[in-house]
Design an enzyme around this catalytic site. Sequence first.
Site, PDB file in Angstrom:
ATOM      1  N   ALA A 110      11.009  14.876 -17.585  1.00  0.00           N
ATOM      2  CA  ALA A 110      10.632  14.960 -18.992  1.00  0.00           C
ATOM      3  C   ALA A 110      10.308  16.392 -19.412  1.00  0.00           C
ATOM      4  O   ALA A 110      10.237  17.314 -18.588  1.00  0.00           O
ATOM      5  CB  ALA A 110       9.449  14.044 -19.269  1.00  0.00           C
ATOM      6  N   HIS A 111      10.075  16.551 -20.697  1.00  0.00           N
ATOM      7  CA  HIS A 111       9.885  17.871 -21.318  1.00  0.00           C
ATOM      8  C   HIS A 111       8.711  18.633 -20.705  1.00  0.00           C
ATOM      9  O   HIS A 111       7.681  18.072 -20.370  1.00  0.00           O
ATOM     10  CB  HIS A 111       9.681  17.722 -22.836  1.00  0.00           C
ATOM     11  CG  HIS A 111       8.465  16.909 -23.207  1.00  0.00           C
ATOM     12  ND1 HIS A 111       7.221  17.450 -23.360  1.00  0.00           N
ATOM     13  CD2 HIS A 111       8.333  15.590 -23.460  1.00  0.00           C
ATOM     14  CE1 HIS A 111       6.357  16.515 -23.706  1.00  0.00           C
ATOM     15  NE2 HIS A 111       7.014  15.372 -23.762  1.00  0.00           N
ATOM     16  N   ASN A 112       8.927  19.932 -20.534  1.00  0.00           N
ATOM     17  CA  ASN A 112       7.925  20.881 -20.043  1.00  0.00           C
ATOM     18  C   ASN A 112       7.508  20.668 -18.594  1.00  0.00           C
ATOM     19  O   ASN A 112       6.553  21.283 -18.130  1.00  0.00           O
ATOM     20  CB  ASN A 112       6.685  20.897 -20.927  1.00  0.00           C
ATOM     21  CG  ASN A 112       6.944  21.518 -22.283  1.00  0.00           C
ATOM     22  OD1 ASN A 112       7.227  20.810 -23.249  1.00  0.00           O
ATOM     23  ND2 ASN A 112       6.890  22.840 -22.364  1.00  0.00           N
TER      24      ASN A 112
END
Length: 331
Positions: free
Chosen positions: A243-245
């Site tokens: 997922a993001h980051n």
Amino acid sequence: MAAYTITDINNILKGELIGHTDQHIDGPEELLNAKCNHITFIGSNKYAKLWAESKACAAIINNNLTVEPSDNRALIKVKNADLAMAKLLELFNPETPGFETDIHPTAVIDKTATIGNSCKIGANCYVGKNVVLGNHVILYPNVCVFDETTIGNNSIVWSGTVIRERCIIGSYCIFHTNVSIGADGFGYRPSDNGKGLVKIPQIGNVIIGDYVEIGANSCVDRAKFSSTIIGNGCKIDNLVQIAHNSVMGQFCIMAGHSGLAGSVTLGDGVIIGGSASIKDHTTIESGATVGAGSGVMNNVKAGETVLGYPAQNARDMLKQWVAVRRFMKNQ
């Protein structure tokens, strides 16, 4: 397919040849499925006992095992049968699909894109504005690489993969079929009036190091801001979600159906077992292992192994399982 003598194979593996076979070997096979023209592998005592039942003419075995050759059946002793197997599989590896032309006439390549030397771009590929492909990059048919993305030398992208805008991909990477790199991260918040959801823009990108391999149908989402990062040498199985980051260190392994929620940090050499789930904003330090099916809710210390749902120290969790089993037996 080429065939080799046992001497040819031992010269490649540089092991200790015990016994002899005059049978030419035209491929590797599992112990019990092998025929007389196959070589097989024995990496533990669990499989050593199956040697007598196998029809293979030869076996590669760990040098700490006690296994004897037999009539016209030979053994090659090595330090690590798994690594020797990898060498042998390279020897018998069939050629990958070829290209009649380096760049297929149906490929759409923006005039601003930079294509390195000896690249191969298959049918119906799309290469967007200001994309940079290094030397010897291969895009198999139906790959999309969107604007301002960079792909390093000798990387291979298999069919159906989509690499979104502004991604930075290293050299010697392999992306298998239908990988998604750089799609929007999953970010929503309840609206002020409580009657809907507000989408949080995801304006970052994905940065992937060198020698990274990503399995089929896996997804690496771009960051809300800054970058989602996968370090050099990471190996990611099929059907994995990152997922993001999230930030992965070097040489991490993620098995199939596992997933990182947003802003997870992995140190170097972390191993995530199949179907394990990692909570957002969690840190798993270098050398740690997460057992299959586990749910990590808290940070994991360097070198620690955790199991269970929620995940705990492996020894503590095993003690709990033993205690529960004893309790159930006494009911």
